[in-house]
Enzyme design. Sequence first.
Site, PDB file in Angstrom:
ATOM      1  N   ASP A 248       0.867  -1.160   0.000  1.00  0.00           N
ATOM      2  CA  ASP A 248       0.000   0.000   0.000  1.00  0.00           C
ATOM      3  C   ASP A 248       0.915   1.225   0.000  1.00  0.00           C
ATOM      4  OD1 ASP A 248      -1.702   2.147   0.659  1.00  0.00           O
ATOM      5  OD2 ASP A 248      -3.049   0.833   1.790  1.00  0.00           O
ATOM      6  N   CYS A 324      -4.858  11.740 -13.591  1.00  0.00           N
ATOM      7  CA  CYS A 324      -5.558  11.895 -14.869  1.00  0.00           C
ATOM      8  C   CYS A 324      -6.984  12.357 -14.594  1.00  0.00           C
ATOM      9  CB  CYS A 324      -5.529  10.600 -15.681  1.00  0.00           C
ATOM     10  SG  CYS A 324      -6.138   9.157 -14.806  1.00  0.00           S
TER      11      CYS A 324
END
Length: 1375
Positions: A248, A324
């Site tokens: 993670d 994005c």
Amino acid sequence: MEPGEKERPSGFDPKGGGSRPSQRNRAFEQFYWANLVETGLVKDCEWEVFLECLSQPLPLTLWITPTDRWAEHVRGFMRQYKAEAQAAVDQRISVQPLPWMPADMGWRVDIPKAVLRKDAKFKLLHEMLIEYTSKGTINRMEEVSMLPVAVLDIQAGHRCLDLCAAPGSKTAQMLASLAHANYKKWGRGLEKIEVKGSEQFLRGRIDYSGDEGCVVANEISAERAGMLVHQIARHQSLYPLVVFTSHDARYFPSLRREDGREVLFDRILCDVMCSSDGTLRKSPHLWREWSSRLSLELHAEQLAVALRSVRLLRGGGRMVYSTCSLSPVENEAVVAEILRAAPCLALLDVREELTLRTSPGLETWKVAHQGQLYESHAAAVAAGVKLQRGVFPPAESGLGLKKCLRILPHHNDTGGFFIAVFEKVAAYVAKGAEVADAETIRGYDSDRDEDGEEEERQKQLQKLEQAAERSCSAQERAKAEARRERARTSGSLARELARYKCLASMPEQVCALRAFYGLHESFPVQLFFSRHHLQLMADGELVQTHQGEANQLLLLAAAAAEVLCCGTGEHAKRKLKVIAGGLRAFEKDRFEVAERSTSLRLAQEAVELLAPYLGLRVVTLEDVADTHRLLSQRDAATAALVSAGKSQLEELGAGGCVLLLRTTSGSWLAVSALRTRKAVSLFVNDLMMPSMRQACGLPAALQAEEAEKRFVSARFQGFEVDKRPMKDFEPLQAAPDVGFWQELSQRKLDLWRLDSSNVPVTAFYEASQASRVPAKCFLQKDAFQDTRVPVGAVKVVGELKNFNTEEEFRAFLGNADARQSCLAEAVAQISSAIASGKALQEPWQLRRLLLCSFADLKKYHYSYLLTLPALKTPKPWQRVREPIEDLGPEVLALVAKGLREKDFDGLCLLTRAADVGWSLRPMADLLNVKVESEDDLILVFVDPSSEEAPAWSLQNALVLLAKHRPGRRRVLAFRDPQLAGASGYTSSGPQLRSLLFRYALDAEMESSGDCRAGWSKIATVDLTRFLDSKMVAANAVDLNIKLMKWRVLPGLEPDRLKELRVLLLGAGTLGCGVARALMGWGCRHMTFVDAGKVSFSNPVRQSLFTHKDAADGRKKATAAKEAVLAILPDAKVEDVVMDIPMPGHPHQSAELLRANVVKLQELIERHDVICMLTDSRESRWLPSLLVAAAQDRGKDAPLGLTVALGFDSFLVSRQSYQNSPAACYFCNDVTAPSDSLAFRTLDQQCTVTRPGISGLASNCAVELLAALTQHQDGFAAASSNTASISESPLGGVPHQVRGYAAEYALAPTETEPFGRCICCSPQVLQRYAAEGMGFLEQVIADSSILEDVSGLAEMKAAMSGMEGDVEAFDEFEDL
């Protein structure tokens, strides 16, 4: 229109009215009108252009790997097609370099797909793009996705980290940028192969031992991490620079050297998870799914990843944060929080580095929540909405958010993107409690904070547990539990997946490689690593370790090797979970050749890097004919070669080597090969072979490949079990699952033993559901006792013949007559069932299998082959194929449902009647069914084959049909079981796979009684890769014991000893020895009790300890427990650190004394055997007393066993057990125990014995215990020096055994309890029962009380006048 509000386009209605194009989303338009148009980033006249652009597909963009050998070639191609596109009439065609990427290494291709694929002018371009993409020269990537790495400014030698790396395009770009920067700085690269006279060598300067830097690619998902590795696999030459991890990103562990210094990164890319609405052009489904809620949910995670990056970044390093997404909540809001939490960062303005049109970052924005927009946190609070303060524009000014980069889709015909570039200008100091803002988030610190990744794992496991509990049906629950177990034992929730061992720490391997390949002294052994896979449970418990000699050696650059050592070394606080890393340099081949000094061969991927170091085993084959022969066939006999180097090759011994092959262009190609006694074989994988063939002037794909080779295990190479062609029917392959072999192993050990008689089994097969999948006959764990099969499956009954020895199995394989004769009974049963018509009632009578196997139970290797005998007919079967469309999908759906709902046992009849149409009938109706024509009667056969021919088992059904209803019969080979659940069939659905045949069946087709065996291929399975290593170890321990039952001791019951709970009082010399012997008998339950520490003198005599235990000052009980678990992982071992209270030792406080006595009582109550193994006499008194007092518990009473050592003698003694009297250890004493260590010299304080005595005593004690467990009277057995087999398979069970090393003698004796014993006499036991703890406290304070209580003092007084007549004698005074 409100004052100051810009006019919205006519197609937009913020209240939801009006018409909108299909690829629009009202909430999306409302949110971005407020944050792009109202902020001035997009002019209102551009709004429709912006939206229209989002609905158009993206152009093709790519970048060229600058360090690839084909880079110049591809760049020349692209420049050529740039000119072609400029000359094209079609204005849509354009091939242009990306203006912001230097040296024409990035390109945009705007050519319609139809033109690119079909136009002869551009077809070659299309083929080139496909070919060089597969080679890794070309990398297809959206243009804006290339920008983060471009502004990251990677320089030579940089250590780089990609925290959210999947799918891997940016990682590949980072690798290429690093390699190119290294090349520009140091000029490192591989030169051509030169051949001078009889000497040949590769002139290369790449050794990776300098400061080349590295890239660490991290991905949280294990599955996506696998995709990441696959993506980078196209760039194998860059593999030494990369390490793949799975963490993670918020909790990525810190890396520290052994001296504590932290390893930081020069460049970090945080291309974080986001809502991805900037990718609407390539993911139009996001229009329907878009919601501002996702941005709010991701904000905190994005910030946590970024702040973790700040901690990992070195001073002066650069970090790029990118998404994005177009949402300011995920972009500027996160950047503002980063700058607030980390003042050590400076936001850089890099817009001038790019020639693209970019927009500045926002300084104000609105946040959407449930359809409403809020300008500030205060406005949201006033409206009763709870949102994080950090998602709103910052109150402070001067953060410089306009330095961020926004790329809007309509500005450059790209996707949408956001980039922020940071530089670390000072050390990071996290803001904590002193900050007034309670919502300030500080970065995760793996050195101080709890393991956040472990907390996330536990949450996931809890969700899986809840899913299993909430399941309504048994089937749902089984699936949920299976998902839970997969998660628990797989890499997705595991802590560590591999450990690495440096070649430098393996001197024998290094010497072997140097001697075999003549490695130069500069060969960098410190950069080569072997990888050992680990499998851990979610709680970190080790499930399996694949240790042993490494199958591969991996080459890593120095920086990557340092990351590996810092992250996986023993000193690492949190281990780095490495998925992959390094370039495969050496690989162990599977051929056993005795005369080799090493079995490691060079991997093709690393040949060009390693060849400069090779002084031996490099052979030049200068004739192009040899090149063509080897690349076409992959191997060749040395006698068939024509090059002058052939003689040098013939002189080589067996093993790996490097061949230098001349190409048609005159250049040289280095290839890894294996030299065998008479031939040489190339070791080149299928992905690399086409390009190598092209380089040598051969077609990439050979027109005539080798015929498919029959797979036969290397152990049985040379046996052909059936040479008759089988193209008319497809043989079935055995498919036993892991549970079947486990059940076979258990039955072989416990039931069959040496009995090799045939055993009944039940198997099944199913209709084929996929093309090109072999027909399989499945055997599961319940095959030995359950005759039921899954719904829709076809039952196959038969027998298993398991051979006792490998030699018997091999002899069976080589004897055709033996194989044929073992089928005689099955053939007779099939023939009888057909002739009598019984097979019509019970179709399973036509299917009988024989599975022959050999089980190597030590190695968990199983070899097997299977046959379903088919009756042989006088002439071959004649058939013709008919179109399946004659029946149609509706009829096949009818068949599928009928086979699932009714038990037709794999065979039935499909008949057609004028009034009812098609229907299914059982085989029993064959003789009576009436049809108008032959076409109205079809034999339905559940077909497991996926080939053009039906499965082997159809043959007997055809004989049955020929016997009872001859003629030209239609046969449906049914392969569409999926239609059973279909509500209808459409032309767009999956293609029908069933086949329809017509067979000529007449009386001449009746069988003569012989059979076609149809033996399957010989197969082997290695179960160790499926089994838990703990279970493997446990079974291996039990195996030797169970083998005693086969011949030597059929009456042995090893489980009696295995289940014993043994308390070991003392973890010294005797404790270690007894524990070792108990493990040998398979005993699993032990508890060590000791208060001492491991000293430096202990490890040489105490077999469970090491020097490290002594150096670390570890407690004996704890060290012994861990040593036992390391030897026998499934053992149930406890450690108790405790001082045993002793008479005459009043050194413990009253509270501690009581606690220790209570603890000792509790331990004795829950154990079956109490072993007194301490050094001093007085330390054995209290346990012996408690054991004697516990004999009133009946069958749950513990057995007391004492072991004591003299200099060259020992004593093993068992106490009275229930009503079986025996002397305890103290029955021979005439004095109360006292402090035996006070006023003693060093030699008297230590246990001074001959070194071998403790082993003899320990083993003797355990063997006595084992004999007692097998005795018919158990622990209550009377003393006997010998015993019959019926009484005890392991012999006598004396009360005591005295050993004398000087005489090499054992003396078993029977002893009587002493009426005035200071431990087990009735007087002492009664006093203890009456006073309990008070009595013990008195004895601890003054041990002489025992003489008064037991009557020993009275006896001494009575005998005081008889001293001259009594000889004091105690041979074991020191015990």
